[in-house]
Design an enzyme around this catalytic site. Sequence first.
Site, PDB file in Angstrom:
ATOM      1  N   ASP A   1       2.943  -3.301  -7.398  1.00  0.00           N
ATOM      2  CA  ASP A   1       2.731  -1.722  -6.934  1.00  0.00           C
ATOM      3  C   ASP A   1       2.980  -1.120  -8.352  1.00  0.00           C
ATOM      4  O   ASP A   1       2.142   0.343  -7.643  1.00  0.00           O
ATOM      5  CB  ASP A   1       3.191  -1.889  -5.355  1.00  0.00           C
ATOM      6  CG  ASP A   1       2.813  -2.839  -4.672  1.00  0.00           C
ATOM      7  OD1 ASP A   1       1.892  -3.608  -4.754  1.00  0.00           O
ATOM      8  OD2 ASP A   1       3.858  -3.619  -3.684  1.00  0.00           O
TER       9      ASP A   1
ATOM     10  N   GLY B   1       7.257  -5.769  -6.051  1.00  0.00           N
ATOM     11  CA  GLY B   1       7.126  -4.052  -6.521  1.00  0.00           C
ATOM     12  C   GLY B   1       6.563  -3.448  -7.750  1.00  0.00           C
ATOM     13  O   GLY B   1       6.208  -3.074  -7.806  1.00  0.00           O
TER      14      GLY B   1
ATOM     15  N   TYR C   1       8.185 -11.779   9.355  1.00  0.00           N
ATOM     16  CA  TYR C   1       8.310 -11.802  10.732  1.00  0.00           C
ATOM     17  C   TYR C   1       7.228 -10.778  10.803  1.00  0.00           C
ATOM     18  O   TYR C   1       7.578  -9.514  11.473  1.00  0.00           O
ATOM     19  CB  TYR C   1      10.157 -10.611  11.152  1.00  0.00           C
ATOM     20  CG  TYR C   1      10.793 -12.271  11.351  1.00  0.00           C
ATOM     21  CD1 TYR C   1      10.331 -13.322  11.600  1.00  0.00           C
ATOM     22  CD2 TYR C   1      11.271 -12.271   9.205  1.00  0.00           C
ATOM     23  CE1 TYR C   1      11.685 -14.633  11.434  1.00  0.00           C
ATOM     24  CE2 TYR C   1      12.055 -13.632   9.415  1.00  0.00           C
ATOM     25  CZ  TYR C   1      11.839 -14.517  10.338  1.00  0.00           C
ATOM     26  OH  TYR C   1      13.020 -16.025   9.603  1.00  0.00           O
TER      27      TYR C   1
ATOM     28  N   GLY D   1       1.729  -9.518 -20.965  1.00  0.00           N
ATOM     29  CA  GLY D   1       0.668  -8.020 -20.859  1.00  0.00           C
ATOM     30  C   GLY D   1      -0.652  -7.753 -20.323  1.00  0.00           C
ATOM     31  O   GLY D   1      -0.563  -8.806 -19.188  1.00  0.00           O
TER      32      GLY D   1
ATOM     33  N   GLU E   1       1.059  -1.741   0.004  1.00  0.00           N
ATOM     34  CA  GLU E   1      -0.381   0.308   0.718  1.00  0.00           C
ATOM     35  C   GLU E   1       0.859   1.493   0.387  1.00  0.00           C
ATOM     36  O   GLU E   1       0.635   2.344  -0.651  1.00  0.00           O
ATOM     37  CB  GLU E   1      -0.889  -0.111   0.872  1.00  0.00           C
ATOM     38  CG  GLU E   1      -2.150  -1.372   1.191  1.00  0.00           C
ATOM     39  CD  GLU E   1      -1.449  -2.437   1.864  1.00  0.00           C
ATOM     40  OE1 GLU E   1      -2.029  -3.627   1.755  1.00  0.00           O
ATOM     41  OE2 GLU E   1      -0.416  -2.509   1.959  1.00  0.00           O
ATOM     42  N   SER E   2       2.469   1.563   0.775  1.00  0.00           N
ATOM     43  CA  SER E   2       3.250   2.174   0.393  1.00  0.00           C
ATOM     44  C   SER E   2       3.524   3.161  -0.009  1.00  0.00           C
ATOM     45  O   SER E   2       3.922   3.785  -0.647  1.00  0.00           O
ATOM     46  CB  SER E   2       3.301   2.600   2.120  1.00  0.00           C
ATOM     47  OG  SER E   2       4.691   0.987   2.299  1.00  0.00           O
TER      48      SER E   2
ATOM     49  N   ASP F   1      12.044  -2.192  -3.820  1.00  0.00           N
ATOM     50  CA  ASP F   1      10.474  -2.069  -3.663  1.00  0.00           C
ATOM     51  C   ASP F   1       9.750  -0.809  -4.651  1.00  0.00           C
ATOM     52  O   ASP F   1       8.822  -0.613  -5.335  1.00  0.00           O
ATOM     53  CB  ASP F   1       9.950  -2.523  -2.371  1.00  0.00           C
ATOM     54  CG  ASP F   1      10.089  -3.512  -1.923  1.00  0.00           C
ATOM     55  OD1 ASP F   1      10.590  -4.703  -2.519  1.00  0.00           O
ATOM     56  OD2 ASP F   1       8.618  -3.855  -1.426  1.00  0.00           O
TER      57      ASP F   1
END
Length: 319
Positions: free
Chosen positions: A261, A258, A106, A232, A37-38, A297
Amino acid sequence: MQPDLITFGETMVIFDPAGKGPLRYVSQFNKRFGGAESNVAIGVSRLGHQAGWMSRVGDEELGTYVVNAIRGEGVDTSRVTRTSEAPTGLYIKERVREGSNQVYYYREGSAASRMSPEHVDWDYVKKAKVIHLSGITPFLSESCREMTLEVLRYAKENGIYVSFDPNLRLKILQKYPDHKELLLQIAKEADLFMPGYEEAQYLFGTDNPEEMIERSLDAGADQVVLKKGAEGIYFAEGDGDRGFVESFKVDKVVDPIGAGDGFAAGVLSGVLEGKTLREAVEQGAAIGAMVVTVEGDIEGLPTKKEIEAFKGTNSDVVR
């Protein structure tokens, strides 16, 4: 700040090995941070939009590091809360070979897993144009599940556009027998559903991309973007355009983590700018290709100027 986009979820500290091979032989690590999300919030911020990230971190040095680092990327972290009762989550990468990573989490009992509806600033959420959710957050804990569903309900009641990336983490999902039902419930309520090919295969039990699209639309999503890696992206709107965008070709995949995202950030930036779904997907495809060529990321997340330079110089692009 009035956010264009808000995300909710856990960001962890990453210990990234300086060398390749089994962790037993690695003695040096680089400290980074990462969370689906970040990552999206940072990607959207780099493309010129206001993004906010809501979460919880431990009241310790690693929590301070995460918040400061994300704020330093231009993301509003003013609604992140801290707790002395739980630590900031960690994960460790293992670079088995070039382009292939293993990840060890973790995060059990982490600060972010303590999120609940009471930690959400609803007046802040109401200002957003887009809410981006992932399928990671609702499976961190029962309170996180409750928060995710409450955010989804609130967004729909207030006419806020919702995007949903299932971001399957099977190590987490195994604890929840009803995880498919919950993921499909969120997809049904979302305006935009962005699964990967393997994720859609898992959720719908078919290996046919066209059937995956139809199943997603039938489930209730208004727009569907189906990512099929280097091949694609398929996309469809219930009563609108449908098509396929070829991926940008890259010479060498350095770090695949990443990329999804980055792709989501590109698509959502396009949504915020009023682009067609095809145009938004094309932008996401370019960013996804750029991200995999850089370690980390967020390190490969580009600005708009960098996207245009990439498109102009990447002579081996096949469209």
